[in-house]
Design an enzyme around this catalytic site. Sequence first.
Site, PDB file in Angstrom:
ATOM      1  CE1 TYR A  53      37.245  39.007  44.726  1.00 25.45           C
ATOM      2  CE2 TYR A  53      35.765  40.701  44.228  1.00 25.45           C
ATOM      3  CZ  TYR A  53      36.504  40.181  45.112  1.00 25.45           C
ATOM      4  OH  TYR A  53      36.293  40.348  46.528  1.00 25.45           O
ATOM      5  CB  SER A  99      32.398  41.347  46.466  1.00 24.61           C
ATOM      6  OG  SER A  99      32.820  42.331  45.924  1.00 24.61           O
TER       7      SER A  99
HETATM    8  P1  NDP Z   1      43.736  39.557  51.309  1.00 21.53           P
HETATM    9  O1  NDP Z   1      44.421  39.273  50.182  1.00 21.53           O
HETATM   10  O2  NDP Z   1      44.589  40.437  52.245  1.00 21.53           O
HETATM   11  O3  NDP Z   1      43.883  38.234  52.169  1.00 21.53           O
HETATM   12  C1  NDP Z   1      43.373  37.178  51.491  1.00 21.53           C
HETATM   13  C2  NDP Z   1      43.470  35.789  52.380  1.00 21.53           C
HETATM   14  O4  NDP Z   1      43.235  34.676  51.620  1.00 21.53           O
HETATM   15  C3  NDP Z   1      44.849  35.390  52.698  1.00 21.53           C
HETATM   16  O5  NDP Z   1      45.113  34.908  53.990  1.00 21.53           O
HETATM   17  C4  NDP Z   1      45.533  34.662  51.591  1.00 21.53           C
HETATM   18  O6  NDP Z   1      46.592  34.054  51.898  1.00 21.53           O
HETATM   19  C5  NDP Z   1      44.067  33.778  51.267  1.00 21.53           C
HETATM   20  N1  NDP Z   1      44.259  32.959  50.259  1.00 21.53           N
HETATM   21  C6  NDP Z   1      44.522  33.434  49.038  1.00 21.53           C
HETATM   22  N2  NDP Z   1      44.763  32.743  47.933  1.00 21.53           N
HETATM   23  C7  NDP Z   1      44.589  31.387  48.978  1.00 21.53           C
HETATM   24  C8  NDP Z   1      44.784  30.073  48.596  1.00 21.53           C
HETATM   25  N3  NDP Z   1      44.848  29.656  47.255  1.00 21.53           N
HETATM   26  N4  NDP Z   1      44.368  29.034  49.455  1.00 21.53           N
HETATM   27  C9  NDP Z   1      44.406  29.480  50.872  1.00 21.53           C
HETATM   28  N5  NDP Z   1      44.238  30.738  51.173  1.00 21.53           N
HETATM   29  C10 NDP Z   1      44.178  31.585  50.098  1.00 21.53           C
HETATM   30  O7  NDP Z   1      42.495  39.627  50.957  1.00 21.53           O
HETATM   31  P2  NDP Z   1      41.072  40.480  51.912  1.00 21.53           P
HETATM   32  O8  NDP Z   1      41.650  40.441  53.465  1.00 21.53           O
HETATM   33  O9  NDP Z   1      40.937  41.780  51.153  1.00 21.53           O
HETATM   34  O10 NDP Z   1      40.019  39.636  51.614  1.00 21.53           O
HETATM   35  C11 NDP Z   1      39.331  38.765  52.261  1.00 21.53           C
HETATM   36  C12 NDP Z   1      38.174  38.365  51.731  1.00 21.53           C
HETATM   37  O11 NDP Z   1      37.182  39.366  51.594  1.00 21.53           O
HETATM   38  C13 NDP Z   1      38.145  37.846  50.268  1.00 21.53           C
HETATM   39  O12 NDP Z   1      37.203  36.821  50.192  1.00 21.53           O
HETATM   40  C14 NDP Z   1      37.601  38.963  49.336  1.00 21.53           C
HETATM   41  O13 NDP Z   1      37.302  38.677  48.027  1.00 21.53           O
HETATM   42  C15 NDP Z   1      36.843  39.775  50.360  1.00 21.53           C
HETATM   43  N6  NDP Z   1      36.421  41.175  50.237  1.00 21.53           N
HETATM   44  C16 NDP Z   1      37.467  42.119  50.381  1.00 21.53           C
HETATM   45  C17 NDP Z   1      37.301  43.193  50.323  1.00 21.53           C
HETATM   46  C18 NDP Z   1      38.335  44.264  50.471  1.00 21.53           C
HETATM   47  O14 NDP Z   1      38.337  45.688  49.865  1.00 21.53           O
HETATM   48  N7  NDP Z   1      39.324  44.112  50.963  1.00 21.53           N
HETATM   49  C19 NDP Z   1      36.011  43.919  49.511  1.00 21.53           C
HETATM   50  C20 NDP Z   1      35.111  42.971  49.241  1.00 21.53           C
HETATM   51  C21 NDP Z   1      35.256  41.535  49.611  1.00 21.53           C
HETATM   52  P3  NDP Z   1      48.140  34.329  51.975  1.00 21.53           P
HETATM   53  O15 NDP Z   1      48.252  35.257  53.126  1.00 21.53           O
HETATM   54  O16 NDP Z   1      48.970  33.152  52.033  1.00 21.53           O
HETATM   55  O17 NDP Z   1      48.296  35.201  50.724  1.00 21.53           O
END
Ligand code: NDP
Length: 252
Positions: free
Chosen positions: A165, A152
Amino acid sequence: MHYQPQLDLLQNRIIQVTGASDGIGREAAITYARYGASVILLGRSDEKLRSVAQEISNISELPVRWYTLDLLTCTPQACQQVAQQISLHYPRLDGVLHNAGLLGDVVPMSEQDPQVWQQVMQVNVNGTFMLTQALLPLLLQSDAGSLVFTSSSVGRQGRANWGAYAVSKFATEGMMQVLAEEYQGQLRVNCINPGGTRTKMRASAFPTEDALKLKTPADIMPLYLWLMGDDSRRKTGMTFDAQPGRKPGIAQ
Ligand code: NDP
């Protein structure tokens, strides 16, 4: 990023995606399948993974398998079990996208709840590390292995209120650099910073912004494809922006 790969870019590649149930990970899994990869989905919700697998089976004839692993509660043994299960069906992994992530609380350091802090570290760093350790032998079976972590902008430059985070994403960048050096010539290891993207996590971090001004997960897939394919074969130990030049923070 302007990148238009051939539709067979990922043919014969076996790629595993964590957090494949939603947001960017879901889109990445579907995209990798569309470009010919055999995909393995990881997440914590069997129901959500099943629905992504169903979607993939509409566009790909290759079998899709999914495994549930909660990164919040996982142990090294549970990660080894997942790797063991995968190895029953697949000879190797050509790519792993560590995408699952937890945001935690966006509040000043003095107000960070220590319990939530630990949860963020557990999912984003410790669980991701344990899973990486378990999957390394399968990745090393590939002659073109690509290990990709998700960072990020706050994992490169600290920002007020991003607490656990931000710290977890600095750790992610560090984990990538250590692994890249350890496996030089055997496995490439890089980070992607997606940049502000229209997902649930983004909406919870910036509840007042107009989400329609943000790129969608589909918009940022060119970098995700490039890093899994041969066109980036020489790159390792690097961190890339899916939206280069975008100013971090609220949608413009
Ligand atoms: P979402 O919240 O839409 O998706 C997160 C994903 O991680 C989901 O599939 C969720 O599962 C899974 N997850 C969360 N907790 C756990 C856990 N305990 N065990 C297993 N799986 C888990 O987030 P994004 O798609 O936005 O984010 C994806 C990545 O990108 C992350 O690493 C985030 O930090 C990074 N990021 C995102 C940005 C953004 O603007 N969106 C910007 C910068 C970085 P479930 O469906 O069950 O909730």
